[in-house]
Write an enzyme that holds these catalytic residues in place. Structure first.
Site, PDB file in Angstrom:
ATOM      1  N   GLY A  52       6.247  -4.384   6.077  1.00 12.85           N
ATOM      2  CA  GLY A  52       6.850  -5.700   6.109  1.00 12.85           C
ATOM      3  C   GLY A  52       7.946  -5.882   5.079  1.00 12.85           C
ATOM      4  O   GLY A  52       9.021  -6.402   5.384  1.00 12.85           O
ATOM      5  N   GLY A  54       8.338  -3.267   2.393  1.00 13.16           N
ATOM      6  CA  GLY A  54       8.502  -2.042   1.618  1.00 13.16           C
ATOM      7  C   GLY A  54       8.646  -0.814   2.487  1.00 13.16           C
ATOM      8  O   GLY A  54       8.372  -0.837   3.695  1.00 13.16           O
ATOM      9  N   VAL A  56       8.030   3.635   2.300  1.00 10.15           N
ATOM     10  CA  VAL A  56       7.377   4.716   1.570  1.00 10.15           C
ATOM     11  C   VAL A  56       8.149   5.998   1.813  1.00 10.15           C
ATOM     12  O   VAL A  56       8.413   6.378   2.963  1.00 10.15           O
ATOM     13  CB  VAL A  56       5.906   4.887   2.007  1.00 10.15           C
ATOM     14  CG1 VAL A  56       5.251   6.030   1.235  1.00 10.15           C
ATOM     15  CG2 VAL A  56       5.124   3.600   1.789  1.00 10.15           C
ATOM     16  N   ASP A 166      -8.195  -4.923   2.838  1.00  9.26           N
ATOM     17  CA  ASP A 166      -7.650  -4.299   4.050  1.00  9.26           C
ATOM     18  C   ASP A 166      -8.233  -2.903   4.237  1.00  9.26           C
ATOM     19  O   ASP A 166      -7.525  -1.952   4.564  1.00  9.26           O
ATOM     20  CB  ASP A 166      -6.125  -4.234   3.978  1.00  9.26           C
ATOM     21  CG  ASP A 166      -5.486  -3.959   5.340  1.00  9.26           C
ATOM     22  OD1 ASP A 166      -6.112  -4.291   6.369  1.00  9.26           O
ATOM     23  OD2 ASP A 166      -4.369  -3.414   5.371  1.00  9.26           O
TER      24      ASP A 166
END
Length: 455
Positions: A52, A54, A56, A166
């Site tokens: 959303g 960021g 990686v 989560d």
């Protein structure tokens, strides 16, 4: 496959077909990725995923003292609002607090030349928990062992005041050495009272936050304050799926409202029954793998797997998944204690205790003693039985001999009596003949003359 720290993307209620959650990312489209060569002291290789707010990236960190592959979480261009920056900084603080072999480590962080915040993490190469269990064809016992390590990591996070919020198999990577690594604390909540108020995640009453529907707790769906119990519920779902390779609920073609009702208002089926929900029965493979749908759990047969899950494991999973937070395990350590108790054939706290249940568990953990005692008892019973049989056979033989002797004696007596009677009769007849002879012999000729009638 190689996987790094997952992105911060999670399911946000509001659309029927929501995007996949963290850890379920597809191969990123590199053609739209901005060209990056270095971030700090790291040489960038490729983008692993995007969420959303960021991204990686896989990179190699180089210095005079080390050279290692790392995962870099980097804010996307334009994501510089106060709330996003606060959340990003909070995740960095969370990771800096954690130090556990089953949690990906934080190596450092900073700000890029164009003003984007980032932090550098351990790059985890391996498979997600679900894929690892399937590829390795782990037994129930082996799955419990790896799941226990995950619980240990979550317990560590709780001990320092962090709730993950989560937890799901796709946020758990397993290395080639079989070590699980818990990833993605992007929506974690700090509940430690020692942490400054502004650094704590604040729950908005009645507002449903980001979640992954299949693993979210009822209180997450209802927008209630979240505690460590939320992670315990998600662990219960993960354990359910790990043991059965099926989810506790059927979510196919359901809207988010329907999923919410299912999770909050109904109870899941027993794990021992989950493998039998499918109407399709697939035959057992030559390797002994039980084929329940796509199951790869090598327990020999469907019925054996069912027996393995029935009872203690059913109760452990369902206690972790209670709809009411107060009825779940109070802590992850309590869940671990029951897993250890099950493995050691000890009574578990999730199941009502009884004399029969305790005796069953005692026999389970003392199988050798029970076998030896049973064998000794059987030997004693056999020995006693054989001795009694031998004595009865001996007595029977003696009795038969006595009866035979008695029969012979009786026959002899009868013969003797018969012979005696015959001899007596002969003697009687002989005596009579003798008397007649003597009588006639004693008569003189004169007697014959005087008594001619005698002649």
């Amino acid at each position: 496959g190689a996987r790094g720290h997952d992105s911060d993307a999670t399911i946000i209620p509001g659309a029927r077909d929501a995007p996949s959650g963290a850890g379920q990312q597809a191969a990123p489209d590199q053609s739209f990725a901005p060209r990056l060569e270095r971030i700090g002291d790291c040489k960038v290789e490729k983008r692993l995923g995007v969420g959303g707010f960021g991204e990686v990236w896989l990179a190699t960190q180089e210095s005079d003292l080390l050279k290692r592959r790392v995962a870099i979480k980097l804010l996307k261009v334009g994501m510089d609002s106060t709330s996003v920056l606060e959340r990003f900084e909070l995740e960095r603080k969370v990771l800096s607090t954690l130090n556990h072999p089953s949690i990906s480590r934080l190596y450092g962080g900073g700000v890029t030349e164009d003003g984007r915040s980032y932090f550098i993490m351990e790059f985890v190469e391996g498979l997600t928990l679900g894929l690892w269990c399937k590829r390795q064809k782990l037994t129930v016992t082996e799955r419990l062992a790896i799941f226990r390590q995950v619980c240990s990591a979550v317990a560590h996070a709780h001990a320092v005041g962090i709730v993950h919020r989560d937890l799901k198999p796709d946020n758990i990577m397993v290395t080639a050495e079989g070590v699980p690594k818990l990833l993605d604390f992007g929506i974690a909540k700090i509940v430690n009272r020692d942490v400054k108020e502004e650094d704590r995640a604040q729950d908005m009453p009645g507002e449903v936050g980001p979640l992954t529907p299949m693993y979210a707790s009822p209180e997450q769906w209802r927008g209630e304050p979240l505690t460590a119990s939320t992670d315990i519920y998600s662990l219960g779902v993960i354990l359910y799926e790990t043991l059965t390779e099926q989810l506790p609920y059927e979510f196919a073609n359901l809207s988010l409202d329907e999923i919410r009702h299912l999770v909050c208002e109904t109870s899941p089926s027993l794990p021992s029954e989950a493998s039998f929900r499918s109407a399709t029965l697939i035959a057992q493979t030559q390797t002994g793998t039980v084929a329940t749908g796509n199951s790869t759990i090598p327990e020999g047969s469907k019925s054996r797997l069912r027996r393995k899950l029935r009872g203690d494991l059913d109760n452990i999973v369902l206690m972790a998944m209670r709809a009411e937070q107060g009825r779940r395990y109070a802590t992850v350590d309590a869940l671990i204690a029951d897993l250890d108790a099950y493995t050691a054939s000890m009574p578990i706290s999730a199941r009502p205790s009884s004399a029969g249940y305790r005796a069953q568990k005692w026999m389970g953990r003392n199988k050798r003693k029970v076998f030896l005692a049973t064998a000794a008892s059987a030997a004693i019973v056999f020995g006693i039985g054989w001795y009694v049989y031998a004595q009865i056979a001996k007595a029977d033989a003696v009795l038969k001999a006595q009866i035979a002797n008695a029969d012979a004696e009786i026959a002899k007596k009868k013969l003797e009596i018969s012979d005696a009677e015959t001899a007596a009769e002969k003697n009687k007849l002989l005596q009579k003949d003798k008397e007649i002879f003597n009588r006639y012999n004693s008569l003189s000729k004169n007697d014959y003359a005087k008594n001619p009638e005698i002649s």
